[in-house]
Enzyme design. Structure first.
Site, PDB file in Angstrom:
ATOM      1  N   ARG A 164      -3.627  30.134  24.116  1.00  0.00           N
ATOM      2  CA  ARG A 164      -3.026  31.467  24.007  1.00  0.00           C
ATOM      3  C   ARG A 164      -3.462  32.103  22.694  1.00  0.00           C
ATOM      4  NH1 ARG A 164       1.766  33.818  22.026  1.00  0.00           N
ATOM      5  NH2 ARG A 164       2.703  35.372  23.420  1.00  0.00           N
ATOM      6  N   SER A 197       4.002  34.613  34.317  1.00  0.00           N
ATOM      7  CA  SER A 197       5.241  34.597  33.544  1.00  0.00           C
ATOM      8  C   SER A 197       6.273  35.491  34.218  1.00  0.00           C
ATOM      9  CB  SER A 197       4.994  35.117  32.124  1.00  0.00           C
ATOM     10  OG  SER A 197       4.190  34.226  31.393  1.00  0.00           O
ATOM     11  N   LYS A 207       7.880  34.210  20.507  1.00  0.00           N
ATOM     12  CA  LYS A 207       8.060  35.546  21.088  1.00  0.00           C
ATOM     13  C   LYS A 207       9.424  36.058  20.641  1.00  0.00           C
ATOM     14  CE  LYS A 207       5.296  36.168  25.237  1.00  0.00           C
ATOM     15  NZ  LYS A 207       5.361  36.535  26.673  1.00  0.00           N
TER      16      LYS A 207
END
Length: 210
Positions: A41, A110, A139
Site C-alpha cells: 500500500r 474495501s 487511517k
C-alpha cells in the site's frame, strides 16, 4: 498462484514509510511467523518508487510462495505480475478492473457497511476488507465499525471477509466467532520488534475465527 489457493487468514498491509531493504526483511520474518498474504500500500510515493518496491517484493514473495496484492494501482499490479489487486470505494469500478486484469488475479474491495459489502459481492469481488474495526493511526479519518455490523456483513455475504483497522494482539481475540476469514494488520507487525513472533501471536488468535 491460483486465486482459490490464496490464504487470507493473516493478511499483512505494508507501512509506506519503510524503505525497500527494511520492508523485505520485515516481510520475510513475518511470513516465517505465519503471514499468509501481503498487500503493498503506497498512497503518497511516486509511481516509480511504488513500482520498485512492488518488483522487489514480488521477487521475495515468489521465493516464499506468498501472494502479493497491490493496493489501488492496477498498472503496478500488472507491471510486476502481482497475484491480486485491492480497491477502495473511490477507485475504478470493479467491473472495469475485471476487464483489465487476468482472470486468475484475485480482487478485493474495501467496505464499511452492509450495502457496500453486498454490492462488492454482486459485482464479482473475490473477498472484502471490512473496517475500520478499531481506531487506527493508519487511517485517522476512519470511523470504527460496531462489532454487530461486522457480524451482519459476515452473515450476509458468501465471499471471504477480512477485518481491518487497528487490529493488534490485545484486541484480535474479540473478533473470534464472527464469521471472518482473516485479519489484516499493519502496525501490529510492521512496527513490531520481532515481526515473526508478532505474526505467530496474531495467528494463534485467528485460528479461533471459524
Amino acid at each position: 498462484m491460483k486465486k482459490s489457493q490464496i490464504d487470507l487468514s493473516l493478511y499483512l498491509v505494508t507501512e509506506e514509510s519503510i524503505g525497500i531493504e527494511n520492508l523485505t526483511k520485515i516481510i520475510a520474518e513475518s511470513i516465517s511467523g505465519g503471514v499468509s498474504a501481503v498487500q503493498l500500500r503506497e498512497k503518497n510515493n511516486s509511481s516509480l518508487s511504488f513500482y520498485k518496491k512492488a518488483a522487489a517484493l514480488k521477487q521475495v514473495l515468489n521465493e516464499l510462495s506468498t501472494p502479493l496484492i497491490i493496493n489501488d494501482r492496477v498498472d503496478i499490479a500488472l507491471a510486476v505480475g502481482a497475484d491480486g489487486i485491492h480497491i477502495g470505494q473511490d477507485d475504478l469500478p470493479l467491473s472495469v478492473i475485471k476487464q483489465m486484469v487476468p482472470e486468475e488475479m484475485i480482487i478485493g474491495v474495501s467496505v464499511s457497511n452492509l450495502g457496500e459489502a453486498l454490492q462488492a459481492e454482486q459485482d464479482g469481488a473475490d473477498y472484502i476488507g471490512v473496517g475500520s474495526i478499531f481506531p487506527t493511526k493508519t487511517k485517522q479519518d476512519a470511523t470504527p465499525m460496531a462489532i454487530r455490523d461486522l457480524e451482519e456483513i459476515c452473515r450476509s455475504v458468501s465471499i471471504p471477509a477480512v477485518a481491518i483497522g487497528g487490529i493488534n494482539a490485545d484486541n484480535i481475540s474479540s473478533l473470534s466467532d464472527k464469521g471472518l476469514s482473516g485479519a489484516a494488520v499493519v502496525s501490529a507487525i510492521m512496527n513490531a520488534k520481532n515481526p515473526k513472533l508478532a505474526a505467530a501471536s496474531l495467528l494463534d488468535n485467528i485460528k479461533d475465527f471459524t
